[in-house]
Every structure is written in structure tokens, then in C-alpha cells.
Enzyme design. Structure first.
Site, mmCIF file in Angstrom:
data_model
loop_
_atom_site.group_PDB
_atom_site.id
_atom_site.type_symbol
_atom_site.label_atom_id
_atom_site.label_comp_id
_atom_site.label_asym_id
_atom_site.label_seq_id
_atom_site.Cartn_x
_atom_site.Cartn_y
_atom_site.Cartn_z
ATOM 1 N N THR A 1 8.851 -2.334 0.962
ATOM 2 C CA THR A 1 9.860 -2.450 -0.097
ATOM 3 C C THR A 1 10.206 -3.921 -0.349
ATOM 4 O O THR A 1 10.265 -4.375 -1.496
ATOM 5 C CB THR A 1 11.138 -1.663 0.308
ATOM 6 O OG1 THR A 1 10.743 -0.331 0.629
ATOM 7 C CG2 THR A 1 12.183 -1.642 -0.779
ATOM 8 N N LYS B 1 -1.589 -1.386 -15.401
ATOM 9 C CA LYS B 1 -2.715 -1.048 -14.523
ATOM 10 C C LYS B 1 -3.986 -0.739 -15.326
ATOM 11 O O LYS B 1 -5.085 -1.130 -14.936
ATOM 12 C CB LYS B 1 -2.336 0.143 -13.636
ATOM 13 C CG LYS B 1 -3.018 0.101 -12.277
ATOM 14 C CD LYS B 1 -2.330 0.953 -11.251
ATOM 15 C CE LYS B 1 -3.070 0.920 -9.931
ATOM 16 N NZ LYS B 1 -2.407 1.665 -8.881
ATOM 17 N N LYS C 1 5.032 7.224 -12.457
ATOM 18 C CA LYS C 1 4.839 5.813 -12.810
ATOM 19 C C LYS C 1 5.402 5.540 -14.204
ATOM 20 O O LYS C 1 5.232 6.359 -15.115
ATOM 21 C CB LYS C 1 3.338 5.509 -12.785
ATOM 22 C CG LYS C 1 2.998 4.124 -12.314
ATOM 23 C CD LYS C 1 1.483 4.003 -12.168
ATOM 24 C CE LYS C 1 1.072 2.639 -11.675
ATOM 25 N NZ LYS C 1 1.458 2.357 -10.307
ATOM 26 N N GLU D 1 8.353 -6.562 0.467
ATOM 27 C CA GLU D 1 7.185 -7.281 -0.046
ATOM 28 C C GLU D 1 6.952 -6.963 -1.526
ATOM 29 O O GLU D 1 6.604 -7.848 -2.312
ATOM 30 C CB GLU D 1 5.955 -6.897 0.798
ATOM 31 C CG GLU D 1 4.792 -7.851 0.633
ATOM 32 C CD GLU D 1 3.726 -7.316 -0.291
ATOM 33 O OE1 GLU D 1 2.704 -7.969 -0.432
ATOM 34 O OE2 GLU D 1 3.916 -6.234 -0.900
ATOM 35 N N GLU E 1 -0.644 10.810 -5.698
ATOM 36 C CA GLU E 1 -0.840 9.931 -4.542
ATOM 37 C C GLU E 1 0.294 10.170 -3.546
ATOM 38 O O GLU E 1 1.467 10.148 -3.924
ATOM 39 C CB GLU E 1 -0.828 8.456 -4.969
ATOM 40 C CG GLU E 1 -1.088 7.543 -3.767
ATOM 41 C CD GLU E 1 -0.828 6.074 -4.079
ATOM 42 O OE1 GLU E 1 -1.784 5.310 -4.105
ATOM 43 O OE2 GLU E 1 0.350 5.712 -4.287
HETATM 44 P P1 0O2 Z 1 3.558 0.643 -7.543
HETATM 45 O O1 0O2 Z 1 4.479 -0.190 -8.372
HETATM 46 O O2 0O2 Z 1 4.082 0.888 -6.168
HETATM 47 O O3 0O2 Z 1 3.145 1.903 -8.225
HETATM 48 P P2 0O2 Z 1 -7.415 -0.276 -5.505
HETATM 49 O O4 0O2 Z 1 -7.994 -0.019 -6.844
HETATM 50 O O5 0O2 Z 1 -7.749 0.750 -4.505
HETATM 51 O O6 0O2 Z 1 -7.620 -1.672 -5.013
HETATM 52 P P3 0O2 Z 1 -4.899 0.866 -6.064
HETATM 53 O O7 0O2 Z 1 -5.482 1.829 -7.027
HETATM 54 O O8 0O2 Z 1 -3.612 0.231 -6.508
HETATM 55 O O9 0O2 Z 1 -5.851 -0.280 -5.713
HETATM 56 O O10 0O2 Z 1 -4.718 1.674 -4.712
HETATM 57 P P4 0O2 Z 1 -4.037 1.227 -3.359
HETATM 58 O O11 0O2 Z 1 -4.510 -0.083 -2.893
HETATM 59 O O12 0O2 Z 1 -4.230 2.383 -2.452
HETATM 60 O O13 0O2 Z 1 -2.484 1.026 -3.737
HETATM 61 C C1 0O2 Z 1 -1.742 2.040 -4.300
HETATM 62 C C2 0O2 Z 1 -0.281 1.777 -4.066
HETATM 63 O O14 0O2 Z 1 -0.056 1.407 -2.694
HETATM 64 C C3 0O2 Z 1 0.311 0.627 -4.831
HETATM 65 O O15 0O2 Z 1 0.609 1.050 -6.118
HETATM 66 C C4 0O2 Z 1 1.540 0.301 -4.003
HETATM 67 O O16 0O2 Z 1 2.565 1.271 -4.188
HETATM 68 C C5 0O2 Z 1 1.003 0.473 -2.602
HETATM 69 N N1 0O2 Z 1 0.454 -0.800 -2.119
HETATM 70 C C6 0O2 Z 1 -0.839 -1.124 -1.995
HETATM 71 N N2 0O2 Z 1 -0.969 -2.375 -1.511
HETATM 72 C C7 0O2 Z 1 0.281 -2.832 -1.307
HETATM 73 C C8 0O2 Z 1 0.809 -4.076 -0.800
HETATM 74 O O17 0O2 Z 1 0.086 -5.002 -0.430
HETATM 75 N N3 0O2 Z 1 2.174 -4.190 -0.753
HETATM 76 C C9 0O2 Z 1 3.014 -3.193 -1.147
HETATM 77 N N4 0O2 Z 1 4.321 -3.409 -1.054
HETATM 78 N N5 0O2 Z 1 2.526 -2.021 -1.631
HETATM 79 C C10 0O2 Z 1 1.197 -1.846 -1.710
HETATM 80 P P5 0O2 Z 1 0.777 -0.019 -7.303
HETATM 81 O O18 0O2 Z 1 0.352 0.613 -8.581
HETATM 82 O O19 0O2 Z 1 0.078 -1.294 -6.952
HETATM 83 O O20 0O2 Z 1 2.296 -0.314 -7.342
#
Ligand code: 0O2
Length: 267
Positions: free
Chosen positions: A153, A56, A48, A155, A140
């Protein structure tokens, strides 16, 4: 925190990502060399960005001295599969590995997010060896089909463009597209066996041809040149006219010939 300190903290995560990408890629390589279907199609990983970590941490109000513990996705691996059925196989593979310890799992396939997002998430512990000794990190792992990955991707780009506030008409389109992804994955699953057979035969043929060519190349060193040229012509004929069975038969015969020369050499 100083930039240099950030870099130091992130170095073990970079190592974890590199090692895990390599390990999962090896599952593909091993499967292909054995001519068996690989449930993993592609693997990518990333650490990240510092800016995303800061975003975050702020959003979740995480104290800076706890961010490594509380941010579970500093190191991220994404595994894409061809078919929805493969996801379960990959999850099983991960659960069985003795270099990974599963901390938690989220099944956004059976229970998609309200955005329409579908994927299987696992948080695992993985240990890397650093200059300061072993370090146990959280990683993760996102597992999804190629269709789910395409949707996520697109979205993700729109989320970025609209800073998390995608206009309603686009949201509806994305939900429609998410339904289409479910339908596509289901449709592809119905022809999975046929596609797997085709891909397996392709891989087996590639492996058999590679073995034949290595054998012919080695024969040039020990056998009469005219005889090797004859074998080579026969190979071209079988390759052009025959199917996989003929190629395998030819390869077995060639193995015997090569064995004969090896025996002569040792006598
Ligand atoms: P990036 O830029 O990809 O690293 P929570 O606290 O559980 O609500 P958390 O910790 O973000 O949320 O966990 P979650 O929901 O499992 O999501 C982790 C990652 O899953 C995200 O990281 C995204 O990569 C992906 N993700 C989750 N929800 C979505 C979504 O609705 N759309 C898309 N495209 N990806 C999603 P980051 O840090 O949000 O983003």
C-alpha cells in the site's frame, strides 16, 4: 467508447466482486461460528477505474476490442492473512472451489518482484448471472499477509506520487522495508500456534457465552422467574471466576435444563 457503454461492460465485474467478497467473508464467518481459526483475516475487492483501464490498455498496446480478454485484473479481490502459512491454505481453498477455475498463478512470495513486492496472485474464471444470461469473467485474486499488504500500500502510493519513478534513495528504503517485512512475517510465524490458540479460545468463549445468553433468554419465557434469576447469577459468577472449561460445563448443564422445559412443554 461511450461512458454509458463502459458502465454496462463493468456492471458484471461489479457483481463478480460483490459476490466473491461475500463468499470469502463467509469463510471467516463460518470459521468463527465453529470456533476454528480462519486463514483469511480480511477481504476487499474493487473494479478497476476506467482511467486505470485506459492507462493499462495504452501501456500494453491492447486493441480496444480485446481489453476484456487481455486485462486480467478488471475485477480484483485482495485477501489478507495474518501469517505467511495461511497464504498456502487460502490458495488451496481457491483451487478446490467449484465456482472458480484457476487460469494462472504467480508466486511473488518465493520470487519477489525487483521492487520488493511480495504477494501471491491467481487469475480465476468466475461466472455471474446477468440480465443477458451467464457471463464468464476473469478475476485477479491477490493473497498476502498483513505485513506484505502494508508494504504494498505504501509503495503503491509512492509509485503514484512519483509517477513510477521513485527516487533511488527511497527505492533503497523500500527494499530495506521489504526485507523487514520478510523478517516480521518469519518472526510472527514462530508464535503462530500460540496466537491461533489464543484467538480460538476467544472465539469459542464468545460462542459459548452467546449460547448461554440465548438459553437464559428463552428460559424467561417458560420457567419460574426466580429460578431464571438464580441461573443468571450463577452464570455471572462462573463468567467472573471460572475459565473456559467451567463456562462450557455451565452451558451443557443449562442445555439440559432448557431441554427439560421443552419436554414439559410438548407433554
Ligand atoms: P493497480 O492500481 O493495483 O490495479 P505483467 O504484465 O505481468 O508484467 P500485470 O499485468 O500488471 O503485469 O500483472 P502483475 O505484475 O501480476 O501485477 C498485477 C497487480 O499486482 C498490479 O496491478 C498491482 O496491484 C500489484 N503489483 C504488482 N507489482 C507491484 C509492485 O511492485 N508494487 C505494488 N505496490 N503492487 C504491485 P496494477 O494494474 O499495476 O495496479
Amino acid at each position: 467508447m461511450e461512458i454509458q457503454l463502459w458502465r454496462e461492460i463493468l456492471i458484471p465485474y461489479e457483481l463478480a466482486v460483490k459476490e466473491l467478497v461475500l463468499n470469502f467473508e463467509h469463510i471467516i464467518i463460518e470459521s468463527r461460528s465453529k470456533g476454528i481459526y480462519s486463514p483469511i483475516e480480511q477481504v476487499e475487492g474493487r473494479v478497476k477505474k476506467i482511467s486505470s483501464i485506459l492507462d493499462k490498455v495504452q501501456k500494453k498496446k491492447i486493441p480496444m476490442d480485446q481489453f476484456e480478454e487481455r486485462l486480467e485484473d478488471i475485477a480484483g479481490i485482495r485477501i489478507t492473512c495474518q501469517f505467511a502459512e495461511d497464504i498456502e491454505k487460502v490458495v488451496h481453498l481457491i483451487r478446490e472451489r467449484n465456482d472458480l477455475e484457476v487460469k494462472s498463478e504467480k508466486n511473488y512470495i518465493d520470487t519477489p518482484k525487483s521492487s520488493g513486492y511480495r504477494s501471491y496472485h491467481m487469475i480465476v474464471y468466475y461466472t455471474v448471472n446477468t440480465l443477458n444470461g451467464p457471463k464468464r469473467l476473469q478475476v485477479e485474486i491477490q493473497i498476502r499477509t498483513m505485513a506484505m499488504d502494508f508494504w504494498a500500500t505504501v509503495e503503491h502510493s509512492l509509485q503514484y506520487k512519483y509517477k513510477g519513478n521513485i527516487p533511488e534513495h527511497l527505492n533503497q528504503r523500500l527494499l530495506n522495508a521489504a526485507d523487514a517485512v520478510v523478517a516480521l512475517d518469519k518472526e510472527m510465524s514462530t508464535v503462530r500456534n500460540e496466537i491461533m490458540d489464543a484467538q480460538n479460545s476467544f472465539q469459542i468463549k464468545a460462542n459459548v457465552v452467546a449460547t448461554i445468553l440465548t438459553n437464559i433468554q428463552n428460559l424467561y419465557k417458560v420457567a419460574n422467574k426466580r429460578e431464571v434469576v438464580k441461573i443468571q447469577d450463577e452464570f455471572y459468577r462462573v463468567y467472573e471466576e471460572g475459565g473456559l472449561d467451567q463456562l462450557i460445563h455451565f452451558s451443557v448443564q443449562l442445555d439440559h435444563i432448557a431441554e427439560g422445559y421443552r419436554a414439559q412443554e410438548t407433554n
